[in-house]
Every structure is written in structure tokens, then in C-alpha cells.
Design a protein around this motif. Sequence first.
Motif, mmCIF file in Angstrom:
data_model
loop_
_atom_site.group_PDB
_atom_site.id
_atom_site.type_symbol
_atom_site.label_atom_id
_atom_site.label_comp_id
_atom_site.label_asym_id
_atom_site.label_seq_id
_atom_site.Cartn_x
_atom_site.Cartn_y
_atom_site.Cartn_z
ATOM 1 N N GLU A 1 -10.724 -22.805 18.094
ATOM 2 C CA GLU A 1 -11.745 -22.813 19.040
ATOM 3 C C GLU A 1 -12.666 -21.685 18.832
ATOM 4 O O GLU A 1 -14.041 -21.816 18.865
ATOM 5 N N ARG A 2 -12.204 -20.339 18.644
ATOM 6 C CA ARG A 2 -12.844 -19.176 18.445
ATOM 7 C C ARG A 2 -13.607 -19.244 17.209
ATOM 8 O O ARG A 2 -14.989 -18.715 16.963
ATOM 9 N N THR A 3 -12.844 -19.683 16.282
ATOM 10 C CA THR A 3 -13.238 -19.625 14.667
ATOM 11 C C THR A 3 -14.601 -20.686 14.756
ATOM 12 O O THR A 3 -15.714 -20.382 13.848
ATOM 13 N N SER A 4 -14.622 -21.959 15.233
ATOM 14 C CA SER A 4 -15.655 -22.798 15.284
ATOM 15 C C SER A 4 -16.645 -21.994 16.144
ATOM 16 O O SER A 4 -17.907 -22.316 15.499
ATOM 17 N N GLN A 5 -16.537 -21.364 17.232
ATOM 18 C CA GLN A 5 -17.615 -20.973 18.046
ATOM 19 C C GLN A 5 -18.321 -19.845 17.291
ATOM 20 O O GLN A 5 -19.661 -19.818 17.124
ATOM 21 N N LEU A 6 -17.636 -18.865 16.603
ATOM 22 C CA LEU A 6 -18.036 -17.667 15.875
ATOM 23 C C LEU A 6 -18.834 -18.013 14.596
ATOM 24 O O LEU A 6 -19.635 -17.507 14.060
ATOM 25 N N LEU A 7 -18.145 -18.909 13.867
ATOM 26 C CA LEU A 7 -18.355 -18.948 12.410
ATOM 27 C C LEU A 7 -18.931 -20.586 11.888
ATOM 28 O O LEU A 7 -19.461 -20.944 11.100
ATOM 29 N N GLU A 8 -18.782 -21.491 12.973
ATOM 30 C CA GLU A 8 -19.179 -22.642 12.866
ATOM 31 C C GLU A 8 -18.405 -23.477 11.862
ATOM 32 O O GLU A 8 -18.722 -24.620 11.223
ATOM 33 N N LEU A 9 -17.400 -22.888 11.520
ATOM 34 C CA LEU A 9 -16.287 -23.484 10.290
ATOM 35 C C LEU A 9 -15.187 -24.107 10.851
ATOM 36 O O LEU A 9 -14.469 -23.860 11.960
ATOM 37 N N PRO A 10 -15.289 -25.430 10.663
ATOM 38 C CA PRO A 10 -14.236 -26.469 10.918
ATOM 39 C C PRO A 10 -12.949 -25.978 10.715
ATOM 40 O O PRO A 10 -12.606 -25.516 9.500
ATOM 41 N N CYS A 11 -12.010 -26.149 11.505
ATOM 42 C CA CYS A 11 -10.815 -25.223 11.517
ATOM 43 C C CYS A 11 -9.705 -25.983 12.443
ATOM 44 O O CYS A 11 -9.955 -26.383 13.506
ATOM 45 N N THR A 12 -8.271 -25.964 11.872
ATOM 46 C CA THR A 12 -7.455 -26.460 12.625
ATOM 47 C C THR A 12 -6.395 -25.192 13.222
ATOM 48 O O THR A 12 -6.700 -24.129 12.814
ATOM 49 N N LYS A 13 -5.388 -25.667 14.138
ATOM 50 C CA LYS A 13 -4.793 -24.530 14.791
ATOM 51 C C LYS A 13 -3.399 -24.181 13.675
ATOM 52 O O LYS A 13 -2.974 -25.064 13.301
ATOM 53 N N LEU A 14 -3.465 -22.786 13.239
ATOM 54 C CA LEU A 14 -2.449 -22.697 12.667
ATOM 55 C C LEU A 14 -0.903 -22.371 13.125
ATOM 56 O O LEU A 14 -1.090 -22.036 14.259
ATOM 57 N N SER A 15 -0.112 -22.876 12.486
ATOM 58 C CA SER A 15 1.106 -23.008 13.123
ATOM 59 C C SER A 15 2.209 -22.508 12.252
ATOM 60 O O SER A 15 2.264 -22.507 11.096
ATOM 61 N N VAL A 16 3.506 -22.058 13.086
ATOM 62 C CA VAL A 16 4.677 -21.645 12.334
ATOM 63 C C VAL A 16 5.046 -22.794 11.217
ATOM 64 O O VAL A 16 5.095 -23.828 11.900
ATOM 65 N N GLY A 17 5.533 -22.678 10.179
ATOM 66 C CA GLY A 17 5.713 -23.423 9.261
ATOM 67 C C GLY A 17 4.669 -23.834 7.868
ATOM 68 O O GLY A 17 4.906 -24.513 7.280
ATOM 69 N N ASP A 18 3.360 -23.409 8.756
ATOM 70 C CA ASP A 18 2.141 -23.996 7.664
ATOM 71 C C ASP A 18 2.231 -22.975 6.397
ATOM 72 O O ASP A 18 2.706 -21.930 6.489
ATOM 73 N N VAL A 19 1.716 -23.670 5.373
ATOM 74 C CA VAL A 19 2.131 -22.845 3.992
ATOM 75 C C VAL A 19 0.641 -22.465 3.390
ATOM 76 O O VAL A 19 -0.158 -23.403 3.180
ATOM 77 N N CYS A 20 0.386 -21.158 3.574
ATOM 78 C CA CYS A 20 -1.105 -20.887 3.205
ATOM 79 C C CYS A 20 -1.005 -20.315 1.729
ATOM 80 O O CYS A 20 -0.178 -19.842 1.293
ATOM 81 N N ILE A 21 -2.462 -20.453 1.211
ATOM 82 C CA ILE A 21 -2.663 -19.998 -0.055
ATOM 83 C C ILE A 21 -2.762 -18.306 -0.031
ATOM 84 O O ILE A 21 -3.601 -18.002 1.036
ATOM 85 N N SER A 22 -2.104 -17.706 -0.768
ATOM 86 C CA SER A 22 -2.449 -16.500 -0.857
ATOM 87 C C SER A 22 -2.330 -15.624 -2.412
ATOM 88 O O SER A 22 -2.149 -16.428 -3.217
ATOM 89 N N LEU A 23 -2.889 -14.548 -2.537
ATOM 90 C CA LEU A 23 -2.877 -14.130 -3.851
ATOM 91 C C LEU A 23 -1.961 -13.136 -4.197
ATOM 92 O O LEU A 23 -1.557 -12.338 -3.202
ATOM 93 N N THR A 24 -1.554 -13.001 -5.428
ATOM 94 C CA THR A 24 -0.946 -11.751 -5.597
ATOM 95 C C THR A 24 -1.203 -11.385 -7.159
ATOM 96 O O THR A 24 -2.078 -12.168 -7.677
ATOM 97 N N LEU A 25 -0.717 -10.181 -7.697
ATOM 98 C CA LEU A 25 -1.419 -10.088 -8.991
ATOM 99 C C LEU A 25 -0.087 -10.661 -10.148
ATOM 100 O O LEU A 25 0.969 -10.774 -9.838
ATOM 101 N N LYS A 26 -0.820 -11.223 -11.175
ATOM 102 C CA LYS A 26 0.085 -12.073 -12.167
ATOM 103 C C LYS A 26 1.095 -11.241 -12.761
ATOM 104 O O LYS A 26 2.245 -11.691 -12.628
ATOM 105 N N ASN A 27 0.727 -9.957 -13.162
ATOM 106 C CA ASN A 27 1.628 -9.178 -13.786
ATOM 107 C C ASN A 27 2.300 -8.040 -12.912
ATOM 108 O O ASN A 27 2.237 -6.898 -13.226
ATOM 109 N N LEU A 28 2.877 -8.294 -11.703
ATOM 110 C CA LEU A 28 3.411 -7.364 -10.689
ATOM 111 C C LEU A 28 4.689 -6.556 -11.222
ATOM 112 O O LEU A 28 4.575 -5.375 -10.973
ATOM 113 N N ARG A 29 5.539 -7.221 -12.007
ATOM 114 C CA ARG A 29 6.574 -6.344 -12.067
ATOM 115 C C ARG A 29 6.422 -5.479 -13.717
ATOM 116 O O ARG A 29 5.701 -5.537 -14.353
#
Lengths: 19, 126
Positions: free
Chosen positions: B98-126
Motif C-alpha cells: 500500500e505504501r509502495t503504491s502510494q509513494l511510487l505509484e508502482l503496482p506491487c504485491t505483498k512480499l511474503s515468506v517463501g517468495d523467490v526474489c531476483i538478486s545479483l551476485t558477481l559471476k566470478n566470485l570465487r
Amino acid sequence: VPVFPWHSLVPFLAPTQSD
Amino acid sequence: SAPSLPPYFTKGSIIQLADGELKRVEDLKTEDFIQSAEISNELKIDSSTVERIDSSHTPNFAIIQFAVGEHRSQVSVEVLVEYPFFVFGQGWSSCCPERTSQLLELPCTKLSVGDVCISLTLKNLR
């Protein structure tokens, strides 16, 4: 109009190496 | 002064994909991130599963614990409750849509435990 790179939208979650 | 989100999460912001294509932030799809990461020499997409969401001592902040990548490494981040994460196959989600929609007008759903988010790491981390 500013243009932002796609990767600025994605959090960088780098796990710390434990081994 | 109140902390705020970076400008690129505001509805209508123009985002450049790795192949040069321009899209509005609210029109981005899972495939856009995956294809952009494939082109990138340095960045790799990881799956980050939400394991816990706790309220922070700081007002309007939440602490989100993720299991990152195939090793399910534990990473905690403290973010504003309106901070949007991109959930695989679903789109923008936040602790307080609700706050995201209000502040950014970005359509958004509720983040919940179990959701799988996109994140980034470096390709050659090791």
C-alpha cells in the motif's frame, strides 16, 4: 528524461564466503 | 528528514536493459532481468528466497532474511517497508505494498515468506 540501468533495480546480495 | 527510495522505482521511470532496449519500470518482466544478466560479463542472477520478515527498531524499516543462491547462504537486509523486490514470475513486491503504491505509484504485491526474489551476485566470485 533520465535512463537507469536495469541492474540498479536489483539488490546485490553477495553471500560471504564461509569456506 | 525522512529516508526515501531511489528515483528509479517510481512508476514511469525509464530502464535500459543490457541489450539497449528501454522499458518502463512497471513493465519489466522476469525474462528482462534473466536476459540482461545473460548478456552481462560481471553479474549473475541468483534466486533469493525470503525466509523471515521482521520489523526493525527503526520506524518504517523491515529486516528481511534471504537464503541466497544454490548454497542458500543467509543474508539479512534492512530496508524501507516500501522497498520493492522483484519476485520471479510475479513482479514487484514489498513488505507494505500500500505504501509502495502510494509513494511510487508502482503496482506491487505483498512480499511474503517463501517468495523467490531476483538478486545479483558477481559471476566470478570465487
